[in-house]
Design a protein around this motif. Structure first.
Motif, PDB file in Angstrom:
ATOM      1  N   TYR A   1      33.700  34.737  42.845  1.00 56.36           N
ATOM      2  CA  TYR A   1      34.866  35.490  42.386  1.00 56.36           C
ATOM      3  C   TYR A   1      36.150  34.913  42.965  1.00 56.36           C
ATOM      4  N   GLN A   2      37.109  34.617  42.116  1.00 53.56           N
ATOM      5  CA  GLN A   2      38.420  34.127  42.541  1.00 53.56           C
ATOM      6  C   GLN A   2      39.456  35.183  42.208  1.00 53.56           C
ATOM      7  N   ASP A   3      40.149  35.690  43.213  1.00 52.04           N
ATOM      8  CA  ASP A   3      41.140  36.742  43.045  1.00 52.04           C
ATOM      9  C   ASP A   3      42.478  36.116  42.665  1.00 52.04           C
ATOM     10  N   SER A   4      42.922  36.341  41.427  1.00 54.23           N
ATOM     11  CA  SER A   4      44.192  35.780  40.977  1.00 54.23           C
ATOM     12  C   SER A   4      45.331  36.741  41.279  1.00 54.23           C
ATOM     13  N   PHE A   5      46.562  36.228  41.237  1.00 50.81           N
ATOM     14  CA  PHE A   5      47.725  37.076  41.476  1.00 50.81           C
ATOM     15  C   PHE A   5      47.809  38.171  40.415  1.00 50.81           C
ATOM     16  N   PHE A   6      47.534  37.822  39.152  1.00 51.93           N
ATOM     17  CA  PHE A   6      47.607  38.798  38.069  1.00 51.93           C
ATOM     18  C   PHE A   6      46.593  39.922  38.279  1.00 51.93           C
ATOM     19  N   ASP A   7      45.411  39.565  38.764  1.00 55.30           N
ATOM     20  CA  ASP A   7      44.381  40.564  39.045  1.00 55.30           C
ATOM     21  C   ASP A   7      44.813  41.477  40.196  1.00 55.30           C
ATOM     22  N   ARG A   8      45.325  40.886  41.288  1.00 54.88           N
ATOM     23  CA  ARG A   8      45.807  41.692  42.418  1.00 54.88           C
ATOM     24  C   ARG A   8      46.979  42.571  42.013  1.00 54.88           C
ATOM     25  N   LEU A   9      47.850  42.052  41.130  1.00 51.73           N
ATOM     26  CA  LEU A   9      48.984  42.846  40.667  1.00 51.73           C
ATOM     27  C   LEU A   9      48.506  44.120  39.989  1.00 51.73           C
ATOM     28  N   GLN A  10      47.527  43.990  39.110  1.00 50.04           N
ATOM     29  CA  GLN A  10      47.058  45.150  38.367  1.00 50.04           C
ATOM     30  C   GLN A  10      46.218  46.090  39.221  1.00 50.04           C
ATOM     31  N   ARG A  11      45.518  45.573  40.214  1.00 52.72           N
ATOM     32  CA  ARG A  11      44.674  46.421  41.048  1.00 52.72           C
ATOM     33  C   ARG A  11      45.441  47.097  42.174  1.00 52.72           C
ATOM     34  N   THR A  12      46.345  46.376  42.827  1.00 53.81           N
ATOM     35  CA  THR A  12      46.896  46.910  44.071  1.00 53.81           C
ATOM     36  C   THR A  12      48.412  46.937  44.168  1.00 53.81           C
TER      37      THR A  12
ATOM     38  N   ASP B   1      27.226  36.999  28.052  1.00 55.03           N
ATOM     39  CA  ASP B   1      27.103  38.178  27.218  1.00 55.03           C
ATOM     40  C   ASP B   1      28.506  38.628  26.848  1.00 55.03           C
ATOM     41  N   SER B   2      28.814  38.694  25.569  1.00 56.04           N
ATOM     42  CA  SER B   2      30.179  39.022  25.148  1.00 56.04           C
ATOM     43  C   SER B   2      30.552  40.463  25.471  1.00 56.04           C
ATOM     44  N   ASN B   3      29.571  41.329  25.746  1.00 55.80           N
ATOM     45  CA  ASN B   3      29.878  42.724  26.073  1.00 55.80           C
ATOM     46  C   ASN B   3      29.955  42.974  27.570  1.00 55.80           C
ATOM     47  N   ASP B   4      29.664  41.979  28.380  1.00 54.34           N
ATOM     48  CA  ASP B   4      29.696  42.134  29.830  1.00 54.34           C
ATOM     49  C   ASP B   4      31.142  42.154  30.307  1.00 54.34           C
ATOM     50  N   PRO B   5      31.604  43.255  30.935  1.00 53.31           N
ATOM     51  CA  PRO B   5      33.005  43.319  31.359  1.00 53.31           C
ATOM     52  C   PRO B   5      33.364  42.247  32.374  1.00 53.31           C
ATOM     53  N   ASN B   6      32.387  41.754  33.134  1.00 54.22           N
ATOM     54  CA  ASN B   6      32.678  40.695  34.094  1.00 54.22           C
ATOM     55  C   ASN B   6      33.047  39.403  33.383  1.00 54.22           C
ATOM     56  N   ASN B   7      32.335  39.098  32.308  1.00 51.90           N
ATOM     57  CA  ASN B   7      32.642  37.892  31.568  1.00 51.90           C
ATOM     58  C   ASN B   7      33.963  38.034  30.831  1.00 51.90           C
ATOM     59  N   LEU B   8      34.283  39.242  30.377  1.00 53.30           N
ATOM     60  CA  LEU B   8      35.574  39.455  29.727  1.00 53.30           C
ATOM     61  C   LEU B   8      36.716  39.246  30.714  1.00 53.30           C
ATOM     62  N   ALA B   9      36.503  39.620  31.962  1.00 54.45           N
ATOM     63  CA  ALA B   9      37.533  39.440  32.978  1.00 54.45           C
ATOM     64  C   ALA B   9      37.537  38.031  33.531  1.00 54.45           C
ATOM     65  N   GLY B  10      36.543  37.227  33.178  1.00 57.68           N
ATOM     66  CA  GLY B  10      36.491  35.857  33.644  1.00 57.68           C
ATOM     67  C   GLY B  10      36.012  35.715  35.074  1.00 57.68           C
ATOM     68  N   ILE B  11      35.277  36.705  35.599  1.00 55.88           N
ATOM     69  CA  ILE B  11      34.856  36.620  36.985  1.00 55.88           C
ATOM     70  C   ILE B  11      33.370  36.352  37.134  1.00 55.88           C
ATOM     71  N   GLY B  12      32.609  36.362  36.052  1.00 54.32           N
ATOM     72  CA  GLY B  12      31.185  36.102  36.150  1.00 54.32           C
ATOM     73  C   GLY B  12      30.454  37.231  36.845  1.00 54.32           C
ATOM     74  N   THR B  13      29.207  36.985  37.191  1.00 56.08           N
ATOM     75  CA  THR B  13      28.406  38.026  37.817  1.00 56.08           C
ATOM     76  C   THR B  13      28.132  37.755  39.285  1.00 56.08           C
ATOM     77  N   ASP B  14      28.528  36.614  39.791  1.00 54.97           N
ATOM     78  CA  ASP B  14      28.244  36.255  41.175  1.00 54.97           C
ATOM     79  C   ASP B  14      29.445  36.556  42.061  1.00 54.97           C
ATOM     80  N   PRO B  15      29.336  37.529  43.002  1.00 53.83           N
ATOM     81  CA  PRO B  15      30.470  37.849  43.866  1.00 53.83           C
ATOM     82  C   PRO B  15      30.953  36.674  44.695  1.00 53.83           C
ATOM     83  N   ALA B  16      30.066  35.729  45.006  1.00 57.44           N
ATOM     84  CA  ALA B  16      30.491  34.578  45.804  1.00 57.44           C
ATOM     85  C   ALA B  16      31.440  33.685  45.015  1.00 57.44           C
TER      86      ALA B  16
END
Length: 116
Positions: free
Chosen positions: A33-44, A16-31
């Motif tokens: 989910y791959q935490d990238s350095f760029f993602d950790r940089l922006q979050r923490t 779904d092009s409007n799903d924020p999970n797909n826009l972030a490239g993480i999909g909908t399945d928490p299992a």
């Protein structure tokens, strides 16, 4: 198929092009989910980096005041204002990023969940 455990979201290959999970490239399945350095940089990491830099500049400015070097102390106090502004910007960006791309375990189900 449909996975009821995660709010009944459809986990097939269609995105779904409007799903924020797909826009972030993480999909909908928490299992998956791959935490990238760029993602950790922006979050923490941005906020502690901003706070540490503000503290370092403030400490250097106070040491310049103590040593009696008014010109250098003034420079550090101006730099402190810039560092504080960047820290506030980092806080706002982190809040924005978390709102736009929530972690999979923070996603609220789109359908009601009944526990009976």
């Amino acid at each position: 198929g449909i996975n009821a455990e995660y709010g009944g979201q459809n986990n097939n290959n269609m995105t779904d092009s409007n799903d924020p999970n797909n826009l972030a490239g993480i999909g909908t399945d928490p299992a998956g989910y791959q935490d990238s350095f760029f993602d950790r940089l922006q979050r923490t990491y941005l906020v502690p980096i901003g706070v540490a830099s503000t503290t370092a500049v403030l400490g250097s400015g106070l040491m310049s005041f103590r040593d009696g070097n008014a010109r250098r102390a003034q420079f550090f106090m101006r730099a402190r204002v810039v560092a504080q502004g960047l820290s506030i910007a980092a806080i706002m960006w982190s809040l924005h990023y978390e709102q736009k791309y929530p972690l999979p375990h923070n996603i609220k189900p789109t359908t009601p969940q009944y526990n009976f």
